[in-house]
Scaffold this motif. Structure first.
Motif, PDB file in Angstrom:
ATOM      1  N   PHE A 124     -28.300  22.805 -49.985  1.00 41.92           N
ATOM      2  CA  PHE A 124     -29.783  22.549 -50.460  1.00 41.92           C
ATOM      3  C   PHE A 124     -30.750  21.502 -49.147  1.00 41.92           C
ATOM      4  CE2 PHE A 124     -29.143  24.010 -54.944  1.00 41.92           C
ATOM      5  CZ  PHE A 124     -30.259  25.001 -54.713  1.00 41.92           C
ATOM      6  N   VAL A 125     -31.710  21.618 -48.554  1.00 38.70           N
ATOM      7  CA  VAL A 125     -31.806  20.448 -47.515  1.00 38.70           C
ATOM      8  C   VAL A 125     -32.956  20.448 -47.366  1.00 38.70           C
ATOM      9  CG1 VAL A 125     -32.524  19.794 -44.910  1.00 38.70           C
ATOM     10  CG2 VAL A 125     -30.260  22.201 -45.546  1.00 38.70           C
ATOM     11  N   PHE A 126     -33.565  19.145 -47.435  1.00 38.87           N
ATOM     12  CA  PHE A 126     -34.769  18.516 -48.337  1.00 38.87           C
ATOM     13  C   PHE A 126     -35.306  17.877 -46.817  1.00 38.87           C
ATOM     14  CE2 PHE A 126     -32.395  19.201 -52.421  1.00 38.87           C
ATOM     15  CZ  PHE A 126     -33.216  19.748 -53.001  1.00 38.87           C
ATOM     16  N   GLN A 127     -37.063  17.334 -47.256  1.00 43.85           N
ATOM     17  CA  GLN A 127     -37.960  17.070 -46.176  1.00 43.85           C
ATOM     18  C   GLN A 127     -37.614  15.662 -46.285  1.00 43.85           C
ATOM     19  OE1 GLN A 127     -42.186  16.556 -47.383  1.00 43.85           O
ATOM     20  NE2 GLN A 127     -42.850  15.375 -45.119  1.00 43.85           N
ATOM     21  N   GLU A 128     -36.650  14.680 -47.340  1.00 39.33           N
ATOM     22  CA  GLU A 128     -36.722  13.695 -46.943  1.00 39.33           C
ATOM     23  C   GLU A 128     -34.934  13.469 -46.987  1.00 39.33           C
ATOM     24  OE1 GLU A 128     -38.036  10.922 -45.626  1.00 39.33           O
ATOM     25  OE2 GLU A 128     -39.859  11.353 -45.703  1.00 39.33           O
ATOM     26  N   ALA A 129     -33.821  13.678 -46.495  1.00 42.68           N
ATOM     27  CA  ALA A 129     -32.097  13.951 -46.767  1.00 42.68           C
ATOM     28  C   ALA A 129     -31.746  12.329 -47.292  1.00 42.68           C
ATOM     29  CB  ALA A 129     -31.621  13.983 -45.456  1.00 42.68           C
ATOM     30  N   GLY A 142     -34.203  12.081 -36.650  1.00 42.73           N
ATOM     31  CA  GLY A 142     -33.401  13.746 -36.817  1.00 42.73           C
ATOM     32  C   GLY A 142     -32.078  14.025 -37.076  1.00 42.73           C
ATOM     33  N   GLN A 143     -30.933  13.084 -36.158  1.00 39.74           N
ATOM     34  CA  GLN A 143     -29.680  12.771 -36.539  1.00 39.74           C
ATOM     35  C   GLN A 143     -29.304  12.939 -38.864  1.00 39.74           C
ATOM     36  OE1 GLN A 143     -29.048   9.573 -34.764  1.00 39.74           O
ATOM     37  NE2 GLN A 143     -29.266  10.261 -32.620  1.00 39.74           N
ATOM     38  N   LEU A 144     -30.552  12.424 -38.453  1.00 42.45           N
ATOM     39  CA  LEU A 144     -29.699  12.431 -40.216  1.00 42.45           C
ATOM     40  C   LEU A 144     -30.550  13.301 -40.574  1.00 42.45           C
ATOM     41  CD1 LEU A 144     -29.817  10.570 -43.034  1.00 42.45           C
ATOM     42  CD2 LEU A 144     -32.248  10.208 -43.418  1.00 42.45           C
ATOM     43  N   GLN A 145     -31.722  14.300 -40.337  1.00 40.42           N
ATOM     44  CA  GLN A 145     -31.698  15.780 -41.246  1.00 40.42           C
ATOM     45  C   GLN A 145     -30.583  16.779 -40.527  1.00 40.42           C
ATOM     46  OE1 GLN A 145     -32.799  16.500 -42.939  1.00 40.42           O
ATOM     47  NE2 GLN A 145     -34.652  17.238 -43.632  1.00 40.42           N
ATOM     48  N   ARG A 146     -30.099  15.925 -39.387  1.00 39.49           N
ATOM     49  CA  ARG A 146     -28.935  17.278 -39.035  1.00 39.49           C
ATOM     50  C   ARG A 146     -27.104  17.170 -40.078  1.00 39.49           C
ATOM     51  NH1 ARG A 146     -31.165  16.075 -33.951  1.00 39.49           N
ATOM     52  NH2 ARG A 146     -31.539  18.006 -32.593  1.00 39.49           N
ATOM     53  N   ALA A 147     -26.900  15.661 -40.196  1.00 37.99           N
ATOM     54  CA  ALA A 147     -26.408  15.436 -41.006  1.00 37.99           C
ATOM     55  C   ALA A 147     -26.624  15.910 -42.595  1.00 37.99           C
ATOM     56  CB  ALA A 147     -26.158  13.900 -41.080  1.00 37.99           C
ATOM     57  N   SER A 148     -27.836  16.112 -43.537  1.00 40.07           N
ATOM     58  CA  SER A 148     -27.840  16.681 -44.189  1.00 40.07           C
ATOM     59  C   SER A 148     -27.509  18.636 -43.917  1.00 40.07           C
ATOM     60  CB  SER A 148     -28.960  16.437 -44.531  1.00 40.07           C
ATOM     61  OG  SER A 148     -30.212  17.185 -44.251  1.00 40.07           O
TER      62      SER A 148
END
Ligand SMILES: Nc1ncnc2c1ncn2[C@@H]1O[C@H](COP(=O)(O)OP(=O)(O)OP(=O)(O)O)[C@@H](O)[C@H]1O
Ligand SMILES: [Mg+2]
Length: 249
Positions: free
Chosen positions: A90-95, A149-155
């Protein structure tokens, strides 16, 4: 193609009596193995509820959801939790990451229990994934010191480290600027090219134009569908934009 998810006439209410809201009003849909599906529709049309319902995150009021042929309503809570934990990502808007851990620890944390004996392999897989999504070097950076952007890549790394059969995303690019959003979408496309089944909810036609099939929702129902085969990105975008005009988006 074999279905990984099949939803038959699912209905979902929230609340009771005067407060009752029909969020899903008889939805039939399926996701075939290997496909890249996006869900579009106005705010409140039931997109997130559909994602929660077909992934077993939330109970449905009636109808059935089959995951690889198993009826989720007939499994007990623990069995559904196991499917979610082992076979879904699962990936959400806010990691949501843990603020006092570094990036690498955040990525491996949910997979750690399963792989306690094999931490070395887990770390090596996580580093490999971080490299493939362009965030190598951030392993020991505190999670609060990375960009959106980095946070979303990590998530995304966290969501796929356990090699799920299907990756779900609810507006995964919703909090990103257009450059980061495009990079994240290219990443989803690459994952799908490598065989991962993906379902994303999005408001963004450019995101949907990367997928192979778009379901359009309105008032808790699937009101339309677009399928793509050999169309270019621009042709897909045009078809989606034309179809969405009738949906008030
Ligand atoms: N926990 C809840 N309790 C009560 N009603 C809810 C709840 N969650 C969603 N709803 C209602 O169910 C309907 C569908 O909501 P849902 O969140 O699935 O829409 P959405 O298409 O994801 O919207 P958005 O694009 O704004 O995220 C809406 O009318 C919403 O107000
Ligand atoms: Mg939503």
């Amino acid at each position: 193609m074999e279905n990984i998810i099949e939803a038959n006439n699912i209905v979902k209410y929230y609340g009771e009596g005067e407060n009752k809201t029909v969020a899903l009003d008889g939805v039939n849909m399926n996701i075939t193995k290997g496909e890249f599906l996006t869900i579009m529709g106005p705010s409140g049309s039931g997109k997130s509820t559909l994602l929660f319902s077909i992934s077993g995150m939330d109970d449905i009021s009636s109808g059935e959801v089959l995951f690889n042929g198993s009826n989720l309503s007939k499994l007990n809570e623990e069995e559904v939790a196991d499917i979610r934990r082992l076979q879904m990502g699962f990936v959400f808007q806010e990691a949501t990451m843990l603020k006092n851990l570094d990036v690498l620890d955040n990525i491996i944390l949910p997979s750690y229990d399963e792989n306690r004996k094999n931490k070395v392999k887990l770390i090596s897989s996580a580093k490999h994934l971080m490299d493939s999504v362009g965030i190598s070097g951030l392993e020991n950076r505190n999670i609060k010191d990375v960009s959106g952007g980095q946070l979303q890549r990590a998530s995304i790394c966290r969501a796929i480290l356990h090699e799920p059969e299907i990756l779900f995303g609810d507006e995964p690019t919703g909090a990103l600027n257009s450059k980061n959003s495009e990079e994240i979408m290219n990443l989803f496309q690459e994952l799908n090219d490598n065989g991962m089944t993906i379902m994303l909810v999005t408001h963004d036609s450019k995101v949907a134009a990367k997928s192979n099939r778009v379901l359009m929702m309105k008032d808790g129902k699937v009101e339309g569908e677009l399928q793509f085969q050999n169309e270019s990105f621009d042709e897909r975008l045009e078809k989606i934009t034309n179809r969405m005009m009738g949906f008030g988006i």
